[in-house]
Design a protein around this motif. Structure first.
Motif, PDB file in Angstrom:
ATOM      1  N   UNK A   1     -20.744  33.906   3.638  1.00  0.00           N
ATOM      2  CA  UNK A   1     -20.767  34.111   2.193  1.00  0.00           C
ATOM      3  C   UNK A   1     -20.445  32.834   1.457  1.00  0.00           C
ATOM      4  N   UNK A   2     -20.795  31.698   2.092  1.00  0.00           N
ATOM      5  CA  UNK A   2     -20.604  30.365   1.514  1.00  0.00           C
ATOM      6  C   UNK A   2     -19.119  30.045   1.299  1.00  0.00           C
ATOM      7  N   UNK A   3     -18.333  30.326   2.339  1.00  0.00           N
ATOM      8  CA  UNK A   3     -16.897  30.023   2.321  1.00  0.00           C
ATOM      9  C   UNK A   3     -16.513  29.320   3.612  1.00  0.00           C
ATOM     10  N   UNK A   4     -15.423  28.575   3.554  1.00  0.00           N
ATOM     11  CA  UNK A   4     -14.857  27.960   4.753  1.00  0.00           C
ATOM     12  C   UNK A   4     -14.484  29.068   5.735  1.00  0.00           C
ATOM     13  N   UNK A   5     -14.862  28.921   6.992  1.00  0.00           N
ATOM     14  CA  UNK A   5     -14.596  29.959   7.986  1.00  0.00           C
ATOM     15  C   UNK A   5     -13.108  30.118   8.280  1.00  0.00           C
ATOM     16  N   UNK A   6     -12.344  29.083   8.066  1.00  0.00           N
ATOM     17  CA  UNK A   6     -10.918  29.130   8.386  1.00  0.00           C
ATOM     18  C   UNK A   6     -10.065  29.587   7.206  1.00  0.00           C
ATOM     19  N   UNK A   7     -10.356  29.058   6.024  1.00  0.00           N
ATOM     20  CA  UNK A   7      -9.487  29.313   4.870  1.00  0.00           C
ATOM     21  C   UNK A   7     -10.042  30.346   3.886  1.00  0.00           C
TER      22      UNK A   7
ATOM     23  N   UNK B   1       1.186  30.494  14.091  1.00  0.00           N
ATOM     24  CA  UNK B   1       1.948  29.385  13.526  1.00  0.00           C
ATOM     25  C   UNK B   1       1.187  28.062  13.633  1.00  0.00           C
ATOM     26  N   UNK B   2       0.619  27.800  14.807  1.00  0.00           N
ATOM     27  CA  UNK B   2      -0.116  26.554  14.994  1.00  0.00           C
ATOM     28  C   UNK B   2      -1.400  26.539  14.166  1.00  0.00           C
ATOM     29  N   UNK B   3      -2.043  27.687  14.029  1.00  0.00           N
ATOM     30  CA  UNK B   3      -3.268  27.754  13.226  1.00  0.00           C
ATOM     31  C   UNK B   3      -2.967  27.524  11.756  1.00  0.00           C
ATOM     32  N   UNK B   4      -1.884  28.092  11.270  1.00  0.00           N
ATOM     33  CA  UNK B   4      -1.475  27.853   9.881  1.00  0.00           C
ATOM     34  C   UNK B   4      -1.244  26.366   9.653  1.00  0.00           C
ATOM     35  N   UNK B   5      -0.609  25.724  10.630  1.00  0.00           N
ATOM     36  CA  UNK B   5      -0.305  24.293  10.518  1.00  0.00           C
ATOM     37  C   UNK B   5      -1.568  23.444  10.592  1.00  0.00           C
ATOM     38  N   UNK B   6      -2.351  23.607  11.666  1.00  0.00           N
ATOM     39  CA  UNK B   6      -3.486  22.716  11.890  1.00  0.00           C
ATOM     40  C   UNK B   6      -4.668  22.995  10.977  1.00  0.00           C
ATOM     41  N   UNK B   7      -4.807  24.222  10.504  1.00  0.00           N
ATOM     42  CA  UNK B   7      -5.857  24.520   9.543  1.00  0.00           C
ATOM     43  C   UNK B   7      -5.371  24.322   8.110  1.00  0.00           C
ATOM     44  N   UNK B   8      -4.110  23.987   7.937  1.00  0.00           N
ATOM     45  CA  UNK B   8      -3.568  23.745   6.605  1.00  0.00           C
ATOM     46  C   UNK B   8      -3.648  24.963   5.709  1.00  0.00           C
ATOM     47  N   UNK B   9      -3.424  26.150   6.278  1.00  0.00           N
ATOM     48  CA  UNK B   9      -3.595  27.380   5.510  1.00  0.00           C
ATOM     49  C   UNK B   9      -2.492  27.615   4.483  1.00  0.00           C
ATOM     50  N   UNK B  10      -1.406  26.826   4.569  1.00  0.00           N
ATOM     51  CA  UNK B  10      -0.360  26.946   3.553  1.00  0.00           C
ATOM     52  C   UNK B  10      -0.481  25.851   2.494  1.00  0.00           C
ATOM     53  N   UNK B  11      -1.658  25.212   2.452  1.00  0.00           N
ATOM     54  CA  UNK B  11      -1.942  24.227   1.408  1.00  0.00           C
ATOM     55  C   UNK B  11      -1.790  24.917   0.055  1.00  0.00           C
ATOM     56  N   UNK B  12      -1.086  24.309  -0.857  1.00  0.00           N
ATOM     57  CA  UNK B  12      -0.724  24.942  -2.127  1.00  0.00           C
ATOM     58  C   UNK B  12      -1.906  25.498  -2.914  1.00  0.00           C
ATOM     59  N   UNK B  13      -3.015  24.769  -3.061  1.00  0.00           N
ATOM     60  CA  UNK B  13      -4.151  25.350  -3.798  1.00  0.00           C
ATOM     61  C   UNK B  13      -4.701  26.611  -3.138  1.00  0.00           C
ATOM     62  N   UNK B  14      -4.663  26.686  -1.806  1.00  0.00           N
ATOM     63  CA  UNK B  14      -5.124  27.890  -1.117  1.00  0.00           C
ATOM     64  C   UNK B  14      -4.210  29.065  -1.426  1.00  0.00           C
ATOM     65  N   UNK B  15      -2.904  28.815  -1.398  1.00  0.00           N
ATOM     66  CA  UNK B  15      -1.946  29.882  -1.707  1.00  0.00           C
ATOM     67  C   UNK B  15      -2.119  30.375  -3.130  1.00  0.00           C
ATOM     68  N   UNK B  16      -2.384  29.457  -4.052  1.00  0.00           N
ATOM     69  CA  UNK B  16      -2.599  29.861  -5.443  1.00  0.00           C
ATOM     70  C   UNK B  16      -3.838  30.739  -5.581  1.00  0.00           C
TER      71      UNK B  16
ATOM     72  N   UNK C   1      -4.668  15.060   6.928  1.00  0.00           N
ATOM     73  CA  UNK C   1      -4.299  14.635   5.582  1.00  0.00           C
ATOM     74  C   UNK C   1      -2.906  15.150   5.250  1.00  0.00           C
ATOM     75  N   UNK C   2      -2.357  14.628   4.168  1.00  0.00           N
ATOM     76  CA  UNK C   2      -1.078  15.120   3.659  1.00  0.00           C
ATOM     77  C   UNK C   2      -1.327  16.003   2.452  1.00  0.00           C
ATOM     78  N   UNK C   3      -0.501  17.020   2.311  1.00  0.00           N
ATOM     79  CA  UNK C   3      -0.608  17.909   1.160  1.00  0.00           C
ATOM     80  C   UNK C   3      -0.008  17.200  -0.053  1.00  0.00           C
TER      81      UNK C   3
END
Length: 298
Positions: free
Chosen positions: A68-74, A204-219, A128-130
């Motif tokens: 649906x034209x979205x990132x498969x991970x996030x 836990x590792x997937x959240x870290x390496x996929x950056x799923x807690x990146x602030x814009x994603x959480x918002x 990258x860094x958040x």
């Protein structure tokens, strides 16, 4: 994250190429030729070859349509970052969770195998860094591919069944259930360590390496949660205050279910947050009327 049906890739690819039967087969022939050419190359020569023959990019439109034209991970929408085709098992080298090299030459034999391709936003795929976080921690998948055991697939093993990856794979239905989200849009492991040490660590590792807690994603997830809250609150208020109007009451519930179903469509950003929202609401017996909505979430 929601499951992606990669088996539909051939059909989607052909449809995007004028419904020409065999379009995907033509791509497969090119991929097999490329794979044959890199078999005897050194690591350095392969890297140069890949940069000049990255024919996996031709699959980008089809891979994008599958999600649906979205990132498969996030589940971030297409316009949120640059898009890349990630090799789930890294093609050049792979690293453990500690950063040590596991396979120096990576899974090169999978570099042209479509089964190993995943669509990722650059925020997920690149180190990258958040910039919204002051702790300075590095996020992104890069070449990280940690394994639970020391068993490592050898060249030409296309299935890699001896391995037990510690990163969630969006084409596996069970994997995508391992991460949940709270009302703030923040990700957390579905299972705690006592319930399943392996699933907890994988999340836990997937959240870290996929950056799923990146602030814009959480918002973005928090906004969807808030939308769900508003829809349910409106229906719940009517249910509580109009108990003698069953017809209109059912209409309000139908309206609520329809809207939640729309939010959960695979084309909608962060659609999995809807299931987490409903799961949390059902902990309160007052919202028992909401239980049936699970059947219509898509």
């Amino acid at each position: 994250m929601r499951v992606i049906n990669l088996d539909q890739l051939e059909e989607v690819f052909d449809s995007l190429n004028g419904n020409r039967k065999g379009s995907f087969d033509t791509w497969l022939e090119k991929a097999e030729k490329c794979l044959e050419e890199i078999r005897s190359m050194s690591k350095e020569d392969r890297s140069t070859y890949w940069s000049r023959n990255n024919i996996w990019r031709e699959l980008y439109p089809a891979l994008s349509k599958l999600s649906g034209h979205k990132c498969w991970y996030s589940e971030a929408p297409e316009n949120s970052s640059e898009w890349e085709i990630d090799h789930y098992r890294p093609k050049a080298e792979s690293r453990s969770e500690e950063g040590t090299i596991v396979r120096e030459d990576g899974y090169w034999w999978l570099s042209y195998k479509w089964e190993n391709f995943r669509l990722a936003g650059s925020l997920v795929n690149k180190l990258r860094k958040d910039r919204f976080d002051s702790n300075g921690e590095v996020y992104g998948k890069g070449s990280f591919f940690p394994l639970e055991t020391e068993d490592i697939a050898q060249p030409e093993d296309e299935d890699c069944n001896c391995e037990r990856p510690l990163l969630i794979d969006p084409i596996k239905p069970r994997d995508v259930t391992l991460i949940s989200f709270d009302k703030n849009g923040d990700p957390f492991p579905t299972y705690n360590e006592n319930e399943s040490k392996f699933y907890h660590k994988k999340a836990m590792l997937s959240i870290k390496y996929y950056g799923l807690d990146h602030k814009p994603l959480s918002r973005g997830r928090r906004k969807i949660w808030a939308n769900c809250e508003m829809v349910v609150k409106k229906a719940h208020n009517y249910i509580k205050n109009n108990i003698n109007d069953p017809v209109r009451r059912d209409e309000k519930i139908d309206e609520c279910f329809l809207q939640l179903s729309k939010y959960s469509r695979y084309t909608e950003p962060y659609s999995m947050i809807v299931r987490n929202f409903v799961k949390e609401k059902l902990k309160d017996k007052e919202y028992s009327w909401l239980k049936e909505v699970e059947r219509v979430l898509v």
